[in-house]
Structures are given as C-alpha cells and as structure tokens.
Design an enzyme around this catalytic site. Structure first.
Site, PDB file in Angstrom:
ATOM      1  N   ASP A  48      68.132  43.585  47.657  1.00 27.38           N
ATOM      2  CA  ASP A  48      67.748  44.425  48.787  1.00 27.38           C
ATOM      3  C   ASP A  48      68.827  45.515  48.927  1.00 27.38           C
ATOM      4  O   ASP A  48      68.811  46.484  48.179  1.00 27.38           O
ATOM      5  CB  ASP A  48      67.661  43.475  49.994  1.00 27.38           C
ATOM      6  CG  ASP A  48      67.081  44.077  51.250  1.00 27.38           C
ATOM      7  OD1 ASP A  48      65.951  43.726  51.604  1.00 27.38           O
ATOM      8  OD2 ASP A  48      67.782  44.867  51.914  1.00 27.38           O
TER       9      ASP A  48
ATOM     10  N   ASP B 214      66.833  36.200  42.964  1.00 25.57           N
ATOM     11  CA  ASP B 214      65.435  36.300  43.393  1.00 25.57           C
ATOM     12  C   ASP B 214      65.090  37.725  43.798  1.00 25.57           C
ATOM     13  O   ASP B 214      64.086  38.284  43.370  1.00 25.57           O
ATOM     14  CB  ASP B 214      65.134  35.333  44.553  1.00 25.57           C
ATOM     15  CG  ASP B 214      66.132  35.437  45.717  1.00 25.57           C
ATOM     16  OD1 ASP B 214      67.118  36.205  45.634  1.00 25.57           O
ATOM     17  OD2 ASP B 214      65.923  34.732  46.720  1.00 25.57           O
TER      18      ASP B 214
ATOM     19  N   ASP C 123      62.298  32.428  50.722  1.00 26.88           N
ATOM     20  CA  ASP C 123      61.966  31.744  51.967  1.00 26.88           C
ATOM     21  C   ASP C 123      61.995  32.656  53.181  1.00 26.88           C
ATOM     22  O   ASP C 123      62.597  33.724  53.175  1.00 26.88           O
ATOM     23  CB  ASP C 123      62.966  30.613  52.215  1.00 26.88           C
ATOM     24  CG  ASP C 123      64.347  31.176  52.624  1.00 26.88           C
ATOM     25  OD1 ASP C 123      64.893  32.014  51.875  1.00 26.88           O
ATOM     26  OD2 ASP C 123      64.851  30.794  53.697  1.00 26.88           O
TER      27      ASP C 123
ATOM     28  N   LYS D 288      69.304  29.415  46.748  1.00 25.81           N
ATOM     29  CA  LYS D 288      68.218  28.596  46.252  1.00 25.81           C
ATOM     30  C   LYS D 288      67.085  29.455  45.708  1.00 25.81           C
ATOM     31  O   LYS D 288      66.254  29.014  44.943  1.00 25.81           O
ATOM     32  CB  LYS D 288      67.636  27.747  47.395  1.00 25.81           C
ATOM     33  CG  LYS D 288      68.637  26.891  48.119  1.00 25.81           C
ATOM     34  CD  LYS D 288      67.962  26.237  49.342  1.00 25.81           C
ATOM     35  CE  LYS D 288      68.976  25.640  50.245  1.00 25.81           C
ATOM     36  NZ  LYS D 288      68.336  25.168  51.529  1.00 25.81           N
TER      37      LYS D 288
HETATM   38  P1  IMP Z   1      71.053  42.078  49.817  1.00 24.91           P
HETATM   39  O1  IMP Z   1      72.419  41.485  49.841  1.00 24.91           O
HETATM   40  O2  IMP Z   1      70.794  42.996  50.966  1.00 24.91           O
HETATM   41  O3  IMP Z   1      70.726  42.724  48.470  1.00 24.91           O
HETATM   42  O4  IMP Z   1      70.020  40.886  50.050  1.00 24.91           O
HETATM   43  C1  IMP Z   1      69.781  39.957  49.056  1.00 24.91           C
HETATM   44  C2  IMP Z   1      69.568  38.576  49.621  1.00 24.91           C
HETATM   45  O5  IMP Z   1      68.908  38.605  50.897  1.00 24.91           O
HETATM   46  C3  IMP Z   1      68.648  37.818  48.686  1.00 24.91           C
HETATM   47  O6  IMP Z   1      69.390  37.025  47.790  1.00 24.91           O
HETATM   48  C4  IMP Z   1      67.799  37.002  49.627  1.00 24.91           C
HETATM   49  O7  IMP Z   1      68.423  35.765  49.866  1.00 24.91           O
HETATM   50  C5  IMP Z   1      67.780  37.777  50.908  1.00 24.91           C
HETATM   51  N1  IMP Z   1      66.572  38.624  50.996  1.00 24.91           N
HETATM   52  C6  IMP Z   1      66.512  39.981  50.963  1.00 24.91           C
HETATM   53  N2  IMP Z   1      65.275  40.419  51.100  1.00 24.91           N
HETATM   54  C7  IMP Z   1      64.499  39.303  51.219  1.00 24.91           C
HETATM   55  C8  IMP Z   1      63.089  39.100  51.386  1.00 24.91           C
HETATM   56  O8  IMP Z   1      62.268  40.041  51.461  1.00 24.91           O
HETATM   57  N3  IMP Z   1      62.667  37.806  51.454  1.00 24.91           N
HETATM   58  C9  IMP Z   1      63.521  36.751  51.367  1.00 24.91           C
HETATM   59  N4  IMP Z   1      64.837  36.893  51.225  1.00 24.91           N
HETATM   60  C10 IMP Z   1      65.323  38.161  51.145  1.00 24.91           C
HETATM   61 MG    MG Z   2      69.030  34.954  47.243  1.00 26.37          MG
END
Ligand code: IMP
Ligand code: MG
Length: 190
Positions: free
Chosen positions: A118, A115, A174, A58
């Site tokens: 990370d 969005d 969120d 979302k």
């Molecule tokens: P990754 O898979 O570690 O790159 O994380 C990405 C997903 O984790 C994003 O699509 C978000 O849904 C969530 N996420 C990572 N960091 C944050 C944050 O600081 N705030 C909110 N959601 C986050």
């Molecule tokens: Mg996301």
C-alpha cells in the site's frame, strides 16, 4: 458430508466480512493463472540460484503457498512476522519484525513475499531490517499493489495485480482477522 466453512465456500459476487459488504474484485481462476506466471518468471530469473523465499505472515500465506508450488526451481521458505501498531485497515507507523531466525539470511538471494503493498512502509521496513543480516540480494514479490498510494522508493520486482485504492480481503488478507480463507479477493464496497 463435507464440513462447510463459511469462508472457503463463499463463491458469490459479494460477501460480508465483520458486518461490512465486500464485492469480488479478482476471481480464483485469474489468481491462479497470474501466480503461475509469476512462478515461471521467478524460476527463469533464478535458474542458476537457490533463492530463499521469505514470506511475511500472516497475509502472504496463500500467495507464498501457491507461488512455491508454481516454481520449477528448488524453493526454501522462511517466515517473518511484521506487527504494526495501527487500526485494522491501515498499517501502523511503527513496524516490528519478529519470529525469525537471524542467521537464515546471510549470503542468500532473498525474495520477500508480501500479500499487498500500500504505502510501501511495511515492505521497506522489512527489507531494511533483512539487509542488516547480510543477504546477497533482496527482491520483492507482492501479490497486490496499490500504485496510487505508494510512497516508498523500493522497486517492486514481481507484482501479481495492481489494484485501485480499496480495502481488500481474501486469499490470505484480512479485515480484523476475518476473511483470510476466501479463495477470491474482495474489495470493500463504499
Ligand atoms: P503499507 O505498509 O502501507 O504498504 O501496508 C501494507 C500492509 O498493510 C500489508 O502488509 C497489509 O497487512 C496491510 N494492508 C494494506 N492494505 C490492505 C488491504 O487492502 N487489505 C488488507 N490489508 C491491507
Ligand atoms: Mg501483510
């Protein structure tokens, strides 16, 4: 009298979401300037193509909506939903893609709209899945990026802002489903 929504009317240097204090990191004016720049850049890069924007629900809702309105090229939108099985502050190790039309991607020039990136696990996994549906190309547009924790080797083609390793909410993002409606981006104060 206007209906007052606690989220969208918050215009403070700090805000409380789910009992935690967050401080404003990126303001709405800066956001709209940057998203407009990205829209212009993408419109130039894709001036002779008809890209398919695939927004990851979302969290990318606001970014996708603003980006779509800043384009000067035709814009088609699809949505996918990525569920992870983790806690509310990190993406889980396993990611499942759902709510999408499998035949929407074949031969298309896809721009994945996220969005925040990370570790990069979510976007890599989504990109890999979409690759299985024979698109012509896939590029990534992410509103936020935390370069210090990035572990994937996927190139991020359009990045709104690079931010430090902090948990953020607002502009679609969120904390346990709260804070998505905040027009600015806030970072957890710790
Ligand atoms: P990754 O898979 O570690 O790159 O994380 C990405 C997903 O984790 C994003 O699509 C978000 O849904 C969530 N996420 C990572 N960091 C944050 C944050 O600081 N705030 C909110 N959601 C986050
Ligand atoms: Mg996301």
């Amino acid at each position: 009298m206007l209906h007052s929504n606690a989220d969208s009317h918050s215009d403070e240097a700090s805000t409380i979401v789910n009992g935690r204090t967050f401080r404003r990191l990126i303001g709405r004016d800066e956001i709209s300037r940057r998203v407009a720049q990205l829209g212009k850049l993408i419109s130039q890069d894709y001036c002779d193509k008809q890209p398919l924007f695939v927004a990851v629900l979302k969290g990318s809702l606001m970014f996708a909506a603003d980006l779509a309105r800043s384009l000067t090229i035709p814009c088609e939108l699809e949505f996918v939903r990525a569920s992870s099985y983790g806690n509310s502050m990190t993406a889980g190790a396993r990611i499942k893609l759902r709510d999408f039309r499998k035949n929407a991607f074949e031969g298309r020039d896809i721009i994945l709209v996220e969005d925040i990136v990370d570790s990069g696990r979510t976007i890599s996994s989504i990109s890999q899945r979409l690759n299985g549906y024979s698109p012509n190309s896939i590029r990534i547009a992410t509103f936020l990026f935390k370069p210090e924790v990035y572990r994937a080797d996927l190139a991020l083609d359009y990045v709104g802002f690079e931010i430090p390793v902090k948990f953020v909410v607002g502009y679609g993002m969120d904390f346990a489903e709260q804070g998505r409606g905040l027009p600015d981006v806030y970072a957890l104060d710790r």
